[in-house]
Design an enzyme around this catalytic site. Structure first.
Site, PDB file in Angstrom:
ATOM      1  N   GLU A   1      -2.192   1.805   6.291  1.00 43.75           N
ATOM      2  CA  GLU A   1      -2.182   0.622   5.411  1.00 43.75           C
ATOM      3  C   GLU A   1      -3.528  -0.077   5.438  1.00 43.75           C
ATOM      4  O   GLU A   1      -4.100  -0.291   6.520  1.00 43.75           O
ATOM      5  CB  GLU A   1      -1.084  -0.327   5.898  1.00 43.75           C
ATOM      6  N   HIS A   2      -4.019  -0.407   4.246  1.00 39.37           N
ATOM      7  CA  HIS A   2      -5.326  -1.060   4.088  1.00 39.37           C
ATOM      8  C   HIS A   2      -6.452  -0.195   4.655  1.00 39.37           C
ATOM      9  O   HIS A   2      -7.454  -0.708   5.145  1.00 39.37           O
ATOM     10  CB  HIS A   2      -5.321  -2.466   4.715  1.00 39.37           C
TER      11      HIS A   2
ATOM     12  N   LEU B   1       5.884  -1.685  -4.046  1.00 44.08           N
ATOM     13  CA  LEU B   1       6.269  -0.293  -4.287  1.00 44.08           C
ATOM     14  C   LEU B   1       5.496   0.295  -5.474  1.00 44.08           C
ATOM     15  O   LEU B   1       5.862   1.324  -6.031  1.00 44.08           O
ATOM     16  CB  LEU B   1       7.788  -0.181  -4.517  1.00 44.08           C
ATOM     17  N   SER B   2       4.408  -0.378  -5.844  1.00 44.93           N
ATOM     18  CA  SER B   2       3.445   0.154  -6.826  1.00 44.93           C
ATOM     19  C   SER B   2       4.002   0.372  -8.230  1.00 44.93           C
ATOM     20  O   SER B   2       3.800   1.423  -8.834  1.00 44.93           O
ATOM     21  CB  SER B   2       2.849   1.475  -6.331  1.00 44.93           C
ATOM     22  N   SER B   3       4.654  -0.641  -8.744  1.00 44.65           N
ATOM     23  CA  SER B   3       5.098  -0.541 -10.136  1.00 44.65           C
ATOM     24  C   SER B   3       3.886  -0.443 -11.064  1.00 44.65           C
ATOM     25  O   SER B   3       3.954   0.218 -12.105  1.00 44.65           O
ATOM     26  CB  SER B   3       5.962  -1.747 -10.511  1.00 44.65           C
TER      27      SER B   3
ATOM     28  N   ASP C   1      -2.205   4.353  -4.302  1.00 46.26           N
ATOM     29  CA  ASP C   1      -1.001   4.214  -5.134  1.00 46.26           C
ATOM     30  C   ASP C   1      -1.022   5.167  -6.325  1.00 46.26           C
ATOM     31  O   ASP C   1      -0.034   5.817  -6.649  1.00 46.26           O
ATOM     32  CB  ASP C   1      -0.871   2.776  -5.640  1.00 46.26           C
TER      33      ASP C   1
ATOM     34  N   TYR D   1      -5.986 -10.180  -1.040  1.00 46.04           N
ATOM     35  CA  TYR D   1      -6.321  -8.757  -0.948  1.00 46.04           C
ATOM     36  C   TYR D   1      -7.839  -8.588  -1.021  1.00 46.04           C
ATOM     37  O   TYR D   1      -8.455  -7.935  -0.176  1.00 46.04           O
ATOM     38  CB  TYR D   1      -5.629  -7.987  -2.088  1.00 46.04           C
TER      39      TYR D   1
END
Ligand code: GLA
Length: 388
Positions: free
Chosen positions: A35-36, A126-128, A173, A223
């Site tokens: 992550e990141h 969840l990367s829509s 993503d 972010y």
């Protein structure tokens, strides 16, 4: 996929008075670990999920996108020759951004009547947005008679985020939404784009996604702030160690320790997360290849702790969900997933206890926060496709 394509086609006809020429889909994703790390040229291990964005489309003779977002019950027209962001209908920006980048590559584009629907929860980590971008790429590929290579399509989606939408995100993503494979996690080296599909086939365990159902606050600014903090740490490391290295990926924990007195506390801890997370991700791949669920769960826990204390991207709700999960029987590991600041956790759970785990977790989460959470069970799914 839970979207009923037959029904969606009828809705398309009701909307536009004719049938669609093409139907495309692209999945959301959940990140298992890593992550990141992507914008630091590091390693990630996501899987695509069964929740999709679907676009039904029919070619037009002009340069108009005549679009309906069925979930939102919103409609808008946009001009492919005048690609400006639309603050009233921000969802169309993803399609215009994709068109913008495809035109830079010299790809032929035509206008279209579009009907967009899906079941990737929006704003939940969840990367829509990546799903919408990768579905749009598939749609333009289908109409333009060209096909991008997986990494190229993913990089294009990343440029949409970075250049059109102003978010300094990495490539994870879009890459998993395009290149995912059913039954597999995808280990990606975010520098070389080399990737490996690793089977997820634990006989005794499965991943359970838990949504805190809490809107993410200030994600964009926070972010971008994290990205800047990583750059700051990296710049000091480079100067101190006199190397030509370019990203945090290039440094070890020993390098970081050596320079500790020169790096302010915040960027120091951000770098410690990234460097240790890269190592955890490589170890997690090994654990997945060996079917070592206990080891994978421990690495997920360590990742979650590092995101909470060093990277500081969790929230009260994410912490409550994670803490409750870890105390329940059958839980091998639990952590926040995605950008953070709200959204979902991912939990590795003994298969025979998953049902009880989910029910108890939801009850305890509500007791702790007063909020009703949501469970998402998904097998690892395929990446973006032209369905028809
Ligand atoms: C968001 C970004 C990704 C990645 C994750 C955090 O999902 O889009 O590029 O940085 O956050 O791992």
């Amino acid at each position: 996929m839970s979207i009923n394509i037959t029904k969606a086609k009828s809705a398309f006809i009701a909307e536009f008075d004719h049938a669609p020429d093409t139907v495309v889909r692209a999945p959301g994703r959940v990140n298992i670990i890593g992550e990141h790390t992507d914008y630091n040229h590091g390693f990630v291990l996501p899987m695509a999920i069964e929740n999709d964005t679907v676009i039904l489309a029919r070619k037009r003779q002009d340069k108009t996108l005549n679009a309906c977002a069925a979930n939102l019950d919103r409609r808008v027209q946009a001009n492919l020759e005048d690609r400006k962001r639309n603050s009233d209908e921000p969802w169309i920006d993803y399609l215009l951004g994709v068109a913008d980048e495809l035109l830079k590559l010299g790809k032929p584009l035509c206008g279209a009547d579009l009907f967009i629907l899906g079941d990737v929860p929006v704003g939940c980590g969840l990367s829509s947005s990546a799903a919408l971008e990768m579905a749009a790429v598939r749609m333009f590929e289908s109409f333009g008679g060209f096909s991008l290579d997986g990494a190229e399509a993913a990089r294009l989606g990343q440029r949409v985020e970075n250049l059109f939408l102003g978010l300094s995100t990495g490539i994870m993503d879009q890459f998993i939404s395009r290149c995912g494979k059913a039954g597999h996690g995808l280990f990606l080296d975010c520098r070389s784009y080399h990737y490996e599909l690793i089977p997820i086939a634990f006989p005794d365990a499965l991943f359970v996604i838990a949504n805190t159902c809490c809107a993410r606050g200030l994600t964009k600014s926070k972010y971008n702030e994290r990205v800047a903090e990583c750059t700051e740490a990296c710049t000091i490391l480079k100067t101190q160690l006199r190397t030509a290295a370019t990203h945090l990926r290039d440094f070890s924990l020993e390098d970081l320790e050596k320079c500790q007195s020169m790096i302010p506390d915040v960027p120091y801890r951000r770098a410690r997360h990234v460097i240790s997370e890269n190592a955890r991700t490589l170890n997690a791949c090994e654990a997945m290849r060996n079917g070592d669920v206990a080891q994978l769960g421990q690495l997920m826990n360590a990742s979650g702790d590092s995101l909470r204390t060093d990277y500081e991207v969790t929230s009260m709700e994410l912490d409550a969900m994670t803490e409750a999960a870890r105390a329940l029987p059958g839980c091998f590991g639990a952590r926040m997933t995605g950008a953070g600041f709200g959204g979902c956790t991912i939990n590795l759970i003994a298969r025979d206890q998953a049902q009880t785990f989910g029910e108890t977790l939801m009850t305890q989460y509500t007791q702790r926060t007063g909020i009703k959470g949501e469970l998402i069970y998904s097998n690892p799914a395929d990446g973006a496709q032209i369905l028809e």
